[in-house]
Design an enzyme around this catalytic site. Structure first.
Site, mmCIF file in Angstrom:
data_model
loop_
_atom_site.group_PDB
_atom_site.id
_atom_site.type_symbol
_atom_site.label_atom_id
_atom_site.label_comp_id
_atom_site.label_asym_id
_atom_site.label_seq_id
_atom_site.Cartn_x
_atom_site.Cartn_y
_atom_site.Cartn_z
ATOM 1 N N SER A 127 0.794 -1.226 0.000
ATOM 2 C CA SER A 127 0.000 0.000 0.000
ATOM 3 C C SER A 127 0.829 1.280 0.000
ATOM 4 C CB SER A 127 -0.955 -0.005 1.195
ATOM 5 O OG SER A 127 -0.261 -0.219 2.401
ATOM 6 N N HIS A 155 -5.608 -3.459 -2.063
ATOM 7 C CA HIS A 155 -5.392 -2.508 -3.162
ATOM 8 C C HIS A 155 -5.430 -3.191 -4.526
ATOM 9 C CE1 HIS A 155 -4.434 1.046 -0.747
ATOM 10 N NE2 HIS A 155 -3.934 0.176 0.112
ATOM 11 N N LYS A 175 -11.858 0.231 -0.897
ATOM 12 C CA LYS A 175 -10.940 0.957 -1.784
ATOM 13 C C LYS A 175 -11.528 1.032 -3.186
ATOM 14 C CE LYS A 175 -7.492 0.579 1.592
ATOM 15 N NZ LYS A 175 -6.676 -0.290 2.404
HETATM 16 C C1 LIG Z 1 -6.569 -0.431 3.811
HETATM 17 C C2 LIG Z 1 -5.938 -1.742 4.107
HETATM 18 C C3 LIG Z 1 -6.448 -2.581 5.091
HETATM 19 C C4 LIG Z 1 -7.566 -2.148 6.011
HETATM 20 O O1 LIG Z 1 -8.788 -2.163 5.379
HETATM 21 P P1 LIG Z 1 -9.983 -1.285 5.996
HETATM 22 O O2 LIG Z 1 -11.189 -1.825 5.338
HETATM 23 O O3 LIG Z 1 -9.685 0.123 5.656
HETATM 24 O O4 LIG Z 1 -9.958 -1.530 7.470
HETATM 25 C C5 LIG Z 1 -5.883 -3.831 5.243
HETATM 26 N N1 LIG Z 1 -4.834 -4.217 4.484
HETATM 27 C C6 LIG Z 1 -4.289 -3.417 3.554
HETATM 28 C C7 LIG Z 1 -3.137 -3.896 2.744
HETATM 29 C C8 LIG Z 1 -4.819 -2.144 3.339
HETATM 30 O O5 LIG Z 1 -4.270 -1.338 2.430
#
Ligand SMILES: *Cc1c(COP(=O)(O)O)cnc(C)c1O
Length: 393
Positions: free
Chosen positions: A182, A210, A241
């Site tokens: 990320s 992602h 996302k």
């Molecule tokens: C954003 C993210 C999360 C967390 O997800 P949320 O739904 O925002 O709690 C977990 N793992 C990765 C790699 C992320 O980028």
């Protein structure tokens, strides 16, 4: 409130401030789009994970409103008590169908999914191999599981193999990796990871946060990109996302999902998602499935932007996705870079330790399908001028 308690927090905050690590909330108004209103001023948004622009898509809004009319707002209890509503089951079925998975379980957030899956699957007698740059929620899940763990250098398959070869005698072993990282925007070599897992008899879990809607010919994620879906035991991803909604999923065998229903504490001991959120996520999965043009636009933007930034001479690491880091080094430089861009109407966040390793503070730009060529060119010009001012190029 006790005066001495205030002093404690103030001292802690001052210490963070002194190291350039203090974080502050910023105030947005209105919906999430390519432009947003920040502190009352309209700015171009280059730090959202809303890759496909679905967060304010009218079809997602409609799906949510329609579901509210039918199922109301709250889900009343956890899924195992009386909160297992139609919208949840329909979302799970839609994700499993889209991903070609046997079964699917939704969680309230990606953070909770990782914490619950990892601490459910692994325990004291197990060993986990974890990429050094994995998301914080994976690390927290590992800590909560009480399993032994080793962090391998980022994407270093030789180091991973050496660990797998020399670490035996555990009840269960597992490799856990982000599929798209990320903060660096590069990808995990799932072809090699699944090969190693086979050779050393080890479970594989990936976090597609992602990657869903972004990677793979059909947007199913990085496992699809590498054609290794059937070699990954636990496929976790988020709906917050590219899917523009909220929540997370875990795909895998029927048995895995049954097991998680019984063992994942962040699934068991929490209220089920609001049904309308599940309904909007389901609509997003349909859009991702039916409209590859959105993903193509995202990639056209990302490729154009990435080439231009690299040509300017910035250190952009090895990004292979619509996440584009520009390494500034010192936290203060990254913060100054971000501040100057904001003065020119561009919102990009500075990412600092402990989110990223020390001395690698950076701007993290994310490109969206909804950015126009004009948006990209404007940002490129401003990045170059400001970057030169700050001696980054
Ligand atoms: C954003 C993210 C999360 C967390 O997800 P949320 O739904 O925002 O709690 C977990 N793992 C990765 C790699 C992320 O980028």
């Amino acid at each position: 409130m006790d005066l001495t308690t205030r002093t404690i927090w103030n001292e802690e905050l001052a210490a963070l401030e002194g190291r350039g690590l203090r974080r502050r909330l910023r105030d947005m108004t209105g919906a999430q789009g390519r432009k947003i209103i920040l502190d009352g001023k309209e700015v171009l948004n280059f730090c959202s994970n809303n890759y496909l622009g679905l967060a304010d898509d009218p079809r997602l809004r409609e799906a949510a409103v329609e579901c509210i009319q039918k199922e109301g707002i709250g889900s009343g209890a956890s899924r195992l008590i009386c909160g297992n509503m139609a919208a949840h089951r329909e979302l799970e079925a839609a994700i499993a169908r889209f991903k070609g998975a046997e079964s699917c379980l939704i969680f309230s957030t990606g953070y909770m999914a990782n914490v619950g899956i990892i601490s459910g699957v692994f325990g004291r007698d197990d060993m986990i191999f974890c990429d050094r740059l994995n998301h914080a929620s994976i690390v927290d899940g590992i800590i909560l599981s009480q399993a032994k763990f080793k962090r391998y250098p980022h994407n270093d398959m030789e180091a991973l193999e050496e660990m797998l070869r020399t670490t035996t005698g555990f009840r269960r072993r597992g490799i856990i990796t982000d599929s798209v990282f990320s903060m660096d925007g590069d990808i995990a070599p799932l072809d090699k990871i699944t090969e190693l897992a086979r050779k050393y008899d080890c479970l594989v879990m990936i976090d597609e946060a992602h990657a869903l809607g972004v990677m793979g010919k059909n947007g199913k994620g990085l496992a699809e990109h590498f054609g290794v879906e059937d070699r990954i035991d636990i496929q976790m991803g988020t709906l917050s996302k590219a899917a523009g909604s909220f929540g997370a999923y875990c795909c895998g065998s029927k048995e895995l999902i049954e097991f998680l229903v019984n063992k994942a504490r962040s699934f068991i001991y929490t209220t089920a998602l609001p049904p309308a959120v599940a309904a909007s996520a389901r609509k997003a999965i349909e859009i991702i499935r039916d409209e590859p043009a959105l993903r193509q636009k995202l990639w056209a933007n990302a490729d154009y932007f990435k080439k231009a930034i690299a040509a300017s001479g910035f250190n952009t690491l090895f990004c292979e996705t619509p996440i584009l880091p520009i390494v500034a080094g010192e936290s203060a430089v990254a913060v100054e870079f971000s501040k100057r861009l904001l003065e020119q109407g561009i919102f990009v966040s500075a990412i600092r330790p402990p989110t990223v390793p020390r001395n690698t503070a950076r701007l993290r730009l994310t490109v969206m399908a909804t950015h126009t060529r004009g948006d990209l060119d404007y940002v490129l010009r401003k990045l170059e001028v400001t970057g030169r001012d700050l001696n980054l190029i």
